[in-house]
Design a protein around this motif. Structure first.
Motif, short mmCIF file in Angstrom:
data_model
loop_
_atom_site.label_atom_id
_atom_site.label_comp_id
_atom_site.label_asym_id
_atom_site.label_seq_id
_atom_site.Cartn_x
_atom_site.Cartn_y
_atom_site.Cartn_z
N MET B 1 0.85 -1.19 0.00
CA MET B 1 0.00 0.00 0.00
C MET B 1 0.89 1.25 0.00
O MET B 1 1.86 1.32 0.76
CB MET B 1 -0.88 -0.01 1.25
N LYS B 2 0.55 2.15 -0.86
CA LYS B 2 1.36 3.38 -0.96
C LYS B 2 0.57 4.54 -0.38
O LYS B 2 -0.58 4.77 -0.73
CB LYS B 2 1.69 3.65 -2.43
N TRP B 3 1.20 5.27 0.51
CA TRP B 3 0.56 6.41 1.15
C TRP B 3 1.27 7.67 0.72
O TRP B 3 2.50 7.76 0.77
CB TRP B 3 0.62 6.26 2.67
N SER B 4 0.48 8.65 0.32
CA SER B 4 1.04 9.90 -0.15
C SER B 4 0.52 11.04 0.70
O SER B 4 -0.67 11.07 1.05
CB SER B 4 0.66 10.15 -1.62
N LEU B 5 1.43 11.97 1.01
CA LEU B 5 1.02 13.13 1.79
C LEU B 5 0.20 14.05 0.91
O LEU B 5 0.57 14.33 -0.23
CB LEU B 5 2.26 13.85 2.32
N THR B 6 -0.93 14.49 1.44
CA THR B 6 -1.80 15.36 0.65
C THR B 6 -1.14 16.73 0.45
O THR B 6 -0.22 17.09 1.18
CB THR B 6 -3.16 15.54 1.34
N SER B 7 -1.67 17.48 -0.50
CA SER B 7 -1.03 18.74 -0.87
C SER B 7 -1.04 19.74 0.30
O SER B 7 -0.15 20.58 0.42
CB SER B 7 -1.72 19.37 -2.08
N ASP B 8 -2.03 19.62 1.19
CA ASP B 8 -2.04 20.52 2.35
C ASP B 8 -1.19 19.98 3.50
O ASP B 8 -1.13 20.59 4.57
CB ASP B 8 -3.47 20.79 2.82
N LYS B 9 -0.57 18.80 3.26
CA LYS B 9 0.36 18.19 4.23
C LYS B 9 -0.31 17.86 5.56
O LYS B 9 0.37 17.78 6.59
CB LYS B 9 1.57 19.09 4.46
N LYS B 10 -1.62 17.64 5.54
CA LYS B 10 -2.30 17.36 6.80
C LYS B 10 -2.55 15.88 7.04
O LYS B 10 -2.82 15.47 8.16
CB LYS B 10 -3.63 18.13 6.85
N GLU B 11 -2.47 15.07 6.00
CA GLU B 11 -2.73 13.66 6.18
C GLU B 11 -2.18 12.86 5.01
O GLU B 11 -1.87 13.40 3.97
CB GLU B 11 -4.23 13.40 6.32
N TRP B 12 -2.05 11.56 5.23
CA TRP B 12 -1.65 10.64 4.17
C TRP B 12 -2.88 9.90 3.65
O TRP B 12 -3.75 9.52 4.42
CB TRP B 12 -0.66 9.61 4.71
N LYS B 13 -2.92 9.71 2.36
CA LYS B 13 -3.99 8.93 1.75
C LYS B 13 -3.39 7.91 0.80
O LYS B 13 -2.31 8.12 0.25
CB LYS B 13 -4.95 9.84 0.96
N ASN B 14 -4.13 6.79 0.61
CA ASN B 14 -3.69 5.83 -0.39
C ASN B 14 -4.45 6.07 -1.70
O ASN B 14 -5.24 7.00 -1.82
CB ASN B 14 -3.85 4.40 0.11
N TYR B 15 -4.19 5.18 -2.67
CA TYR B 15 -4.79 5.40 -3.99
C TYR B 15 -6.31 5.27 -3.96
O TYR B 15 -7.00 5.71 -4.87
CB TYR B 15 -4.20 4.42 -4.99
N LYS B 16 -6.84 4.65 -2.88
CA LYS B 16 -8.30 4.54 -2.75
C LYS B 16 -8.90 5.76 -2.06
O LYS B 16 -10.11 5.86 -1.93
CB LYS B 16 -8.67 3.30 -1.93
N GLY B 17 -8.05 6.66 -1.60
CA GLY B 17 -8.55 7.81 -0.87
C GLY B 17 -8.70 7.58 0.62
O GLY B 17 -9.23 8.43 1.33
N GLU B 18 -8.28 6.40 1.10
CA GLU B 18 -8.38 6.10 2.53
C GLU B 18 -7.31 6.89 3.27
O GLU B 18 -6.18 7.01 2.82
CB GLU B 18 -8.20 4.60 2.78
N VAL B 19 -7.68 7.39 4.43
CA VAL B 19 -6.77 8.20 5.23
C VAL B 19 -5.98 7.31 6.17
O VAL B 19 -6.52 6.39 6.79
CB VAL B 19 -7.56 9.26 6.04
N PHE B 20 -4.69 7.59 6.31
CA PHE B 20 -3.83 6.84 7.21
C PHE B 20 -3.87 7.51 8.57
O PHE B 20 -3.15 8.46 8.85
CB PHE B 20 -2.41 6.82 6.65
N LYS B 21 -4.72 6.99 9.43
CA LYS B 21 -4.88 7.60 10.74
C LYS B 21 -3.72 7.18 11.63
O LYS B 21 -3.17 6.11 11.51
CB LYS B 21 -6.20 7.16 11.36
N GLY B 22 -3.36 8.02 12.59
CA GLY B 22 -2.26 7.69 13.49
C GLY B 22 -0.95 8.18 12.95
O GLY B 22 -0.12 8.72 13.68
#
Lengths: 161, 70
Positions: B1-22
């Motif tokens: 699973m690849k997690w990318s930091l969103t453009s506002d740098k507030k959270e990581w999301k994967n290609y499905k749009g799921e947020v990486f909590k924690g």
């Protein structure tokens, strides 16, 4: 009315124990700025404190330029950690840190002495949310393939709550 | 699973749009990747190679990677 019942409450001292961790790696780390990042989280409910450290980073085989290094600090969740101790060596030199005896890094050492590094290390604490970060970076022109050793002893102390 | 930091740098999301909590490395699994752009727009990509739990319950995560462009 019956006599009140009291249950003896025995205050127990916070638990403390030591653990030795050895991280050995021969995974090739490419030159040009690739990193091997090690993040260590304490068990839940405990704070970890570094009480002993040994780092052996052999020279990068066949390298002809650049440097390689270790960085110790806190993981912030970003690639740019808060680094507290660092040792950088030119491409033809190893990097050694032997707790209290040797701190060999030909390009840069921070702190600049073994004593300074030991003093700073005693303030490095981590828990189950803020990780200890011990990283290796290869900024030479070849892959680092020789076995790297990072060995440390941690004292875990139980915290309230 | 690849997690990318969103453009506002507030959270990581994967290609499905799921947020990486924690957002802690110890919550990642072997093979997971994390990418983000640094302030100078260099792209960093790291991958979890090892995940070990020690006898005392400490969690050790090893990731490898670096700047992939810029």
């Amino acid at each position: 009315m019956g006599r009140p019942q009291f249950e003896a409450v025995v205050a127990s001292a916070p638990r403390e124990y030591l653990e030795k961790v050895v991280l050995l790696s021969s995974t090739p780390i490419a030159g040009g700025g690739q990193f091997e990042l090690n993040k260590i989280y304490a068990p839940p409910g405990f704070v970890g404190e570094l009480v002993g450290l040994r780092i052996d980073l052999p020279i990068v085989p066949a390298a002809t330029s650049g440097y390689h290094a270790f960085y110790i600090g806190y993981d912030t969740g970003d690639p740019q950690n808060i680094d507290l101790i660092k040792g950088e060596a030119n491409y033809g030199d190893p990097v050694y840190f032997r707790h209290g005896f040797v701190f060999q890094a030909s390009k840069l050492k921070y702190p600049t002495s073994e004593d300074g590094a030991i003093a700073l290390m005693s303030n490095i604490k981590f828990d189950d949310t803020v990780a200890l970060s011990i990283n290796y970076g290869n900024f030479t022109d070849k892959s680092a393939t020789a076995e790297r050793r990072i060995q440390f002893t941690v004292k875990y102390r139980q915290v309230a709550g | 699973m690849k997690w990318s930091l969103t453009s506002d740098k507030k959270e990581w999301k994967n290609y499905k749009g799921e947020v990486f909590k924690g957002k802690m490395a110890k919550d990642l699994n072997i093979g997971d990747q994390v990418e983000q752009f640094m302030d100078d727009n260099k792209q960093v990509l790291v991958e979890v190679k090892k995940r070990e739990v020690t006898e005392k319950g400490a969690v050790c995560i090893t990731l490898i990677g670096g700047v992939v462009n810029g």
